[in-house]
Every structure is written in C-alpha cells, then in structure tokens.
Design a protein around this motif. Structure first.
Motif, PDB file in Angstrom:
ATOM      1  N   ALA A  11       0.832  -1.204   0.000  1.00  0.00           N
ATOM      2  CA  ALA A  11       0.000   0.000   0.000  1.00  0.00           C
ATOM      3  C   ALA A  11       0.871   1.262   0.000  1.00  0.00           C
ATOM      4  O   ALA A  11       0.585   2.234  -0.713  1.00  0.00           O
ATOM      5  CB  ALA A  11      -0.914  -0.010   1.226  1.00  0.00           C
ATOM      6  N   LYS A  12       1.937   1.250   0.785  1.00  0.00           N
ATOM      7  CA  LYS A  12       2.849   2.399   0.835  1.00  0.00           C
ATOM      8  C   LYS A  12       3.500   2.627  -0.518  1.00  0.00           C
ATOM      9  O   LYS A  12       3.649   3.759  -0.986  1.00  0.00           O
ATOM     10  CB  LYS A  12       3.916   2.160   1.902  1.00  0.00           C
ATOM     11  N   GLN A  13       3.878   1.528  -1.167  1.00  0.00           N
ATOM     12  CA  GLN A  13       4.496   1.590  -2.497  1.00  0.00           C
ATOM     13  C   GLN A  13       3.542   2.218  -3.517  1.00  0.00           C
ATOM     14  O   GLN A  13       3.965   2.971  -4.403  1.00  0.00           O
ATOM     15  CB  GLN A  13       4.877   0.176  -2.937  1.00  0.00           C
ATOM     16  N   LYS A  14       2.246   1.944  -3.370  1.00  0.00           N
ATOM     17  CA  LYS A  14       1.241   2.465  -4.303  1.00  0.00           C
ATOM     18  C   LYS A  14       0.773   3.870  -3.938  1.00  0.00           C
ATOM     19  O   LYS A  14       0.033   4.504  -4.690  1.00  0.00           O
ATOM     20  CB  LYS A  14       0.019   1.528  -4.343  1.00  0.00           C
ATOM     21  N   GLY A  15       1.183   4.346  -2.761  1.00  0.00           N
ATOM     22  CA  GLY A  15       0.751   5.672  -2.332  1.00  0.00           C
ATOM     23  C   GLY A  15      -0.648   5.684  -1.745  1.00  0.00           C
ATOM     24  O   GLY A  15      -1.306   6.724  -1.696  1.00  0.00           O
ATOM     25  N   TRP A  16      -1.121   4.517  -1.269  1.00  0.00           N
ATOM     26  CA  TRP A  16      -2.453   4.416  -0.690  1.00  0.00           C
ATOM     27  C   TRP A  16      -2.397   4.631   0.819  1.00  0.00           C
ATOM     28  O   TRP A  16      -1.349   4.475   1.450  1.00  0.00           O
ATOM     29  CB  TRP A  16      -3.060   3.039  -0.964  1.00  0.00           C
ATOM     30  N   THR A  17      -3.554   4.934   1.409  1.00  0.00           N
ATOM     31  CA  THR A  17      -3.665   5.086   2.863  1.00  0.00           C
ATOM     32  C   THR A  17      -4.143   3.760   3.445  1.00  0.00           C
ATOM     33  O   THR A  17      -5.280   3.341   3.195  1.00  0.00           O
ATOM     34  CB  THR A  17      -4.668   6.196   3.232  1.00  0.00           C
ATOM     35  N   PHE A  18      -3.286   3.107   4.194  1.00  0.00           N
ATOM     36  CA  PHE A  18      -3.637   1.800   4.763  1.00  0.00           C
ATOM     37  C   PHE A  18      -4.426   2.011   6.044  1.00  0.00           C
ATOM     38  O   PHE A  18      -3.947   2.623   6.997  1.00  0.00           O
ATOM     39  CB  PHE A  18      -2.378   0.982   5.047  1.00  0.00           C
ATOM     40  N   ASP A  19      -5.654   1.501   6.073  1.00  0.00           N
ATOM     41  CA  ASP A  19      -6.555   1.668   7.212  1.00  0.00           C
ATOM     42  C   ASP A  19      -6.703   0.337   7.948  1.00  0.00           C
ATOM     43  O   ASP A  19      -7.258  -0.616   7.411  1.00  0.00           O
ATOM     44  CB  ASP A  19      -7.923   2.156   6.717  1.00  0.00           C
ATOM     45  N   GLU A  20      -6.215   0.294   9.184  1.00  0.00           N
ATOM     46  CA  GLU A  20      -6.244  -0.940   9.972  1.00  0.00           C
ATOM     47  C   GLU A  20      -7.664  -1.435  10.242  1.00  0.00           C
ATOM     48  O   GLU A  20      -7.876  -2.612  10.536  1.00  0.00           O
ATOM     49  CB  GLU A  20      -5.514  -0.739  11.302  1.00  0.00           C
ATOM     50  N   ARG A  21      -8.647  -0.537  10.135  1.00  0.00           N
ATOM     51  CA  ARG A  21     -10.034  -0.961  10.357  1.00  0.00           C
ATOM     52  C   ARG A  21     -10.523  -1.881   9.247  1.00  0.00           C
ATOM     53  O   ARG A  21     -11.505  -2.597   9.417  1.00  0.00           O
ATOM     54  CB  ARG A  21     -10.949   0.277  10.432  1.00  0.00           C
ATOM     55  N   TYR A  22      -9.828  -1.843   8.133  1.00  0.00           N
ATOM     56  CA  TYR A  22     -10.207  -2.678   6.993  1.00  0.00           C
ATOM     57  C   TYR A  22      -9.243  -3.857   6.802  1.00  0.00           C
ATOM     58  O   TYR A  22      -8.982  -4.280   5.682  1.00  0.00           O
ATOM     59  CB  TYR A  22     -10.266  -1.850   5.721  1.00  0.00           C
ATOM     60  N   VAL A  23      -8.724  -4.362   7.890  1.00  0.00           N
ATOM     61  CA  VAL A  23      -7.877  -5.552   7.842  1.00  0.00           C
ATOM     62  C   VAL A  23      -8.702  -6.720   8.383  1.00  0.00           C
ATOM     63  O   VAL A  23      -9.168  -6.694   9.519  1.00  0.00           O
ATOM     64  CB  VAL A  23      -6.592  -5.385   8.676  1.00  0.00           C
ATOM     65  N   PHE A  24      -8.890  -7.728   7.559  1.00  0.00           N
ATOM     66  CA  PHE A  24      -9.734  -8.865   7.913  1.00  0.00           C
ATOM     67  C   PHE A  24      -8.912 -10.150   7.813  1.00  0.00           C
ATOM     68  O   PHE A  24      -8.178 -10.343   6.844  1.00  0.00           O
ATOM     69  CB  PHE A  24     -10.943  -8.940   6.986  1.00  0.00           C
ATOM     70  N   SER A  25      -9.039 -11.008   8.816  1.00  0.00           N
ATOM     71  CA  SER A  25      -8.156 -12.174   8.876  1.00  0.00           C
ATOM     72  C   SER A  25      -8.905 -13.451   9.218  1.00  0.00           C
ATOM     73  O   SER A  25      -9.820 -13.453  10.043  1.00  0.00           O
ATOM     74  CB  SER A  25      -7.073 -11.926   9.931  1.00  0.00           C
ATOM     75  N   ASP A  26      -8.513 -14.546   8.548  1.00  0.00           N
ATOM     76  CA  ASP A  26      -8.994 -15.886   8.867  1.00  0.00           C
ATOM     77  C   ASP A  26      -7.773 -16.787   9.005  1.00  0.00           C
ATOM     78  O   ASP A  26      -7.140 -17.145   8.015  1.00  0.00           O
ATOM     79  CB  ASP A  26      -9.915 -16.413   7.764  1.00  0.00           C
ATOM     80  N   ASP A  27      -7.427 -17.124  10.225  1.00  0.00           N
ATOM     81  CA  ASP A  27      -6.228 -17.921  10.493  1.00  0.00           C
ATOM     82  C   ASP A  27      -6.614 -19.380  10.706  1.00  0.00           C
ATOM     83  O   ASP A  27      -7.391 -19.709  11.602  1.00  0.00           O
ATOM     84  CB  ASP A  27      -5.514 -17.381  11.738  1.00  0.00           C
ATOM     85  N   GLY A  28      -6.089 -20.259   9.864  1.00  0.00           N
ATOM     86  CA  GLY A  28      -6.381 -21.680  10.004  1.00  0.00           C
ATOM     87  C   GLY A  28      -7.729 -22.076   9.419  1.00  0.00           C
ATOM     88  O   GLY A  28      -8.383 -22.984   9.923  1.00  0.00           O
ATOM     89  N   VAL A  29      -8.154 -21.399   8.346  1.00  0.00           N
ATOM     90  CA  VAL A  29      -9.437 -21.698   7.707  1.00  0.00           C
ATOM     91  C   VAL A  29      -9.204 -22.121   6.259  1.00  0.00           C
ATOM     92  O   VAL A  29      -8.476 -21.449   5.522  1.00  0.00           O
ATOM     93  CB  VAL A  29     -10.376 -20.471   7.733  1.00  0.00           C
ATOM     94  N   SER A  30      -9.805 -23.206   5.865  1.00  0.00           N
ATOM     95  CA  SER A  30      -9.644 -23.719   4.508  1.00  0.00           C
ATOM     96  C   SER A  30     -10.204 -22.750   3.476  1.00  0.00           C
ATOM     97  O   SER A  30     -11.220 -22.092   3.699  1.00  0.00           O
ATOM     98  CB  SER A  30     -10.352 -25.072   4.369  1.00  0.00           C
ATOM     99  N   GLY A  31      -9.544 -22.694   2.317  1.00  0.00           N
ATOM    100  CA  GLY A  31     -10.008 -21.853   1.227  1.00  0.00           C
ATOM    101  C   GLY A  31     -11.281 -22.373   0.584  1.00  0.00           C
ATOM    102  O   GLY A  31     -11.917 -21.670  -0.199  1.00  0.00           O
ATOM    103  N   ALA A  32     -11.671 -23.601   0.919  1.00  0.00           N
ATOM    104  CA  ALA A  32     -12.910 -24.161   0.375  1.00  0.00           C
ATOM    105  C   ALA A  32     -14.110 -23.771   1.231  1.00  0.00           C
ATOM    106  O   ALA A  32     -15.250 -23.990   0.843  1.00  0.00           O
ATOM    107  CB  ALA A  32     -12.804 -25.681   0.296  1.00  0.00           C
ATOM    108  N   GLU A  33     -13.838 -23.196   2.394  1.00  0.00           N
ATOM    109  CA  GLU A  33     -14.905 -22.781   3.307  1.00  0.00           C
ATOM    110  C   GLU A  33     -15.326 -21.345   3.000  1.00  0.00           C
ATOM    111  O   GLU A  33     -14.516 -20.425   3.053  1.00  0.00           O
ATOM    112  CB  GLU A  33     -14.431 -22.875   4.761  1.00  0.00           C
ATOM    113  N   PHE A  34     -16.601 -21.149   2.675  1.00  0.00           N
ATOM    114  CA  PHE A  34     -17.090 -19.806   2.360  1.00  0.00           C
ATOM    115  C   PHE A  34     -18.201 -19.350   3.298  1.00  0.00           C
ATOM    116  O   PHE A  34     -18.483 -18.160   3.375  1.00  0.00           O
ATOM    117  CB  PHE A  34     -17.607 -19.750   0.916  1.00  0.00           C
TER     118      PHE A  34
END
Length: 268
Positions: free
Chosen positions: A36-59
């Motif tokens: 994001a810094k390289q692209k000149g964007w403003t990185f907003d931590e409120r828009y960080v979403f994480s799934d740790d240990g979840v299969s990519g087949a699970e939706f």
C-alpha cells in the motif's frame, strides 16, 4: 485524495507445501502494508480482515471474510483490498470468482502484492486469467485432500491409528496404547450397563464420583455414555471411514460413508 486500502489475510491448514513464513497472516499483513505504501495508498487498519487456520474451500463459516463482506455493504470508504494472491480469497473456482466480482461491484479493487497486479473480471481476458488461477487453486486443494485420505486409509488398513483422540487411549508413534485411568472408567461403564443400568443413571454416578467426561468436563451426558458403549474399538475392532467430510453450498458437512468403512480386529 489517496485511496483507502485494507487487506484480507488467510492462512489455511492444508498448505503443507508452502513455506510457513508465506502462510503467516502476520507476514501477509506486513507485506500488504508495504504494498500500500508503495502504491501511495492510505492503509486503514479498520479494513484488515483475517482468517487464520481456515480452509479456502470454506465460504460460509469464515468470520474474517464475513466481516469484510459486511463492511462493504452500502456506503464505505474502502477503495482497494490487498491480498497475497488470489487463493487467499478462496480455493473454490466458482465461489472465488463470484466473491471477486462481488467486491468489484461494491467499488473495491482487489490487488495481489505477490503479482503486483489487480485481480479483475473487467474484460474477457481477465475472466479467463482469473478462472484459470482459481481452477488451479481448487485443483490443488482437492489433490491435497485426496493425498491425506489415501494416507489415512493406508494407516487404517495396517491397523495403525489415523489420528484423533479416543477416550481410554493415548497415541504414541502412530500407535494407540491403553491409558489405565480412563480404561478403568470404560470398564466400569460396560459393567454397569450389563447389570441393566441406564445411560442416564451411569452418567449421574460418574459425576457423583467426580470423574471427568471425555471432554474434561464435570458433567457427563447420556449420549457420551452411549457413544462409548456403541464404539466398536472398545470391542477390539478398529474402524475407519464411517463418516466423511464433504463440501455442500460452500461449507463442510459430515455424512455417513458405509461403503468405505475399513474394519480391522486388533491383535491381542
């Protein structure tokens, strides 16, 4: 005005062929911020979403993804979403492409920092490219699952443990050995049942004597007692494949598979 940027991070448990550092959600977050810094964007931590240990087949049961989709409903400020690569979004071809299209329709541009390109379905060539990448990810997921099932089946045919905890036993070196303290409880349950005692009463007796349940709880349920009494392992027969995990409508469900059961009587 600078583009507001966020990130979607996912680490799966079925990616043994990938380096641990590359799979780490912390590493993905760090790389997303750098991108994001390289692209000149403003990185907003409120828009960080994480799934740790979840299969990519699970939706369906993916908390981080569900929060992301909720955040981009209606009016929002998120302009760009950074992922390491397309398979972070998912490993199911059709659902992954539908997810990507849905994000685009919500005004969110999705970027891969590993490829330094936008993931888009705007043109016919974009559609072909994203389809092929998604198909490759889904194909690898299926092959990995098949390899695991084949290995478990081989262990079962050899009479070895296929993993998982079983009350009354402990697993060492791929083999189950009796755990004396719990084996005594199992023998007591079978003895009381042969004397005509019901499941409910047996459970209450175990609680009265402060014996912890298979899950380590103070309370025993009649179904836990029944499960022990109906488990063929306690009768000297090791079984594998009574149920199997399958995907239905984007989530994992358990179904019976009587045609694939392996039974081996343990040697005395």
């Amino acid at each position: 005005m600078a583009t507001v940027c966020g990130a979607y991070l996912r680490k799966s448990t079925d990616e043994g062929d990938r380096a641990a550092d590359a799979k780490s959600v912390a590493r993905q977050a760090q790389r997303a911020r750098e991108f994001a810094k390289q692209k000149g964007w403003t990185f907003d931590e409120r828009y960080v979403f994480s799934d740790d240990g979840v299969s990519g087949a699970e939706f369906k049961n993916r908390p981080g993804l569900n929060k992301l989709l909720e955040a981009v409903k209606g009016k929002h400020k998120l302009g760009a979403l950074v992922v390491s690569e397309q398979i972070r979004l998912g490993r199911d071809t059709i659902r992954t492409l539908a997810l990507l299209q849905g994000l685009n329709d919500s005004g969110v541009r999705v970027w891969s920092y590993l490829e330094d390109r936008e993931l888009s379905l705007d043109t016919e060539m974009d559609e072909v490219q994203e389809f092929m990448k998604s198909w490759a990810g889904a194909s690898e997921r299926r092959k990995a699952s098949q390899r695991v099932r084949d290995k478990m089946r081989m262990l079962a045919e050899q009479g070895r443990s296929t993993g998982g905890r079983l009350y009354g036993y402990e697993t060492k070196g791929g083999a189950r050995t009796v755990k004396p303290s719990e084996a005594t409880v199992i023998k007591r349950i079978f003895k009381r049942r042969t004397e005509g005692t019901g499941y409910f009463k047996i459970a209450r007796e175990l609680e009265k004597d402060k014996i912890l349940s298979p899950r380590g709880a103070k309370l025993w349920s009649p179904s836990q007692v029944g499960s022990i009494l109906s488990n063929p392992t306690y009768d000297g027969v090791a079984t594998y494949g009574r149920t199997r995990q399958v995907r239905r409508r984007g989530t994992r469900v358990t179904e019976r598979s009587p045609e694939a059961v392996i039974r081996r009587r343990r040697r005395a």
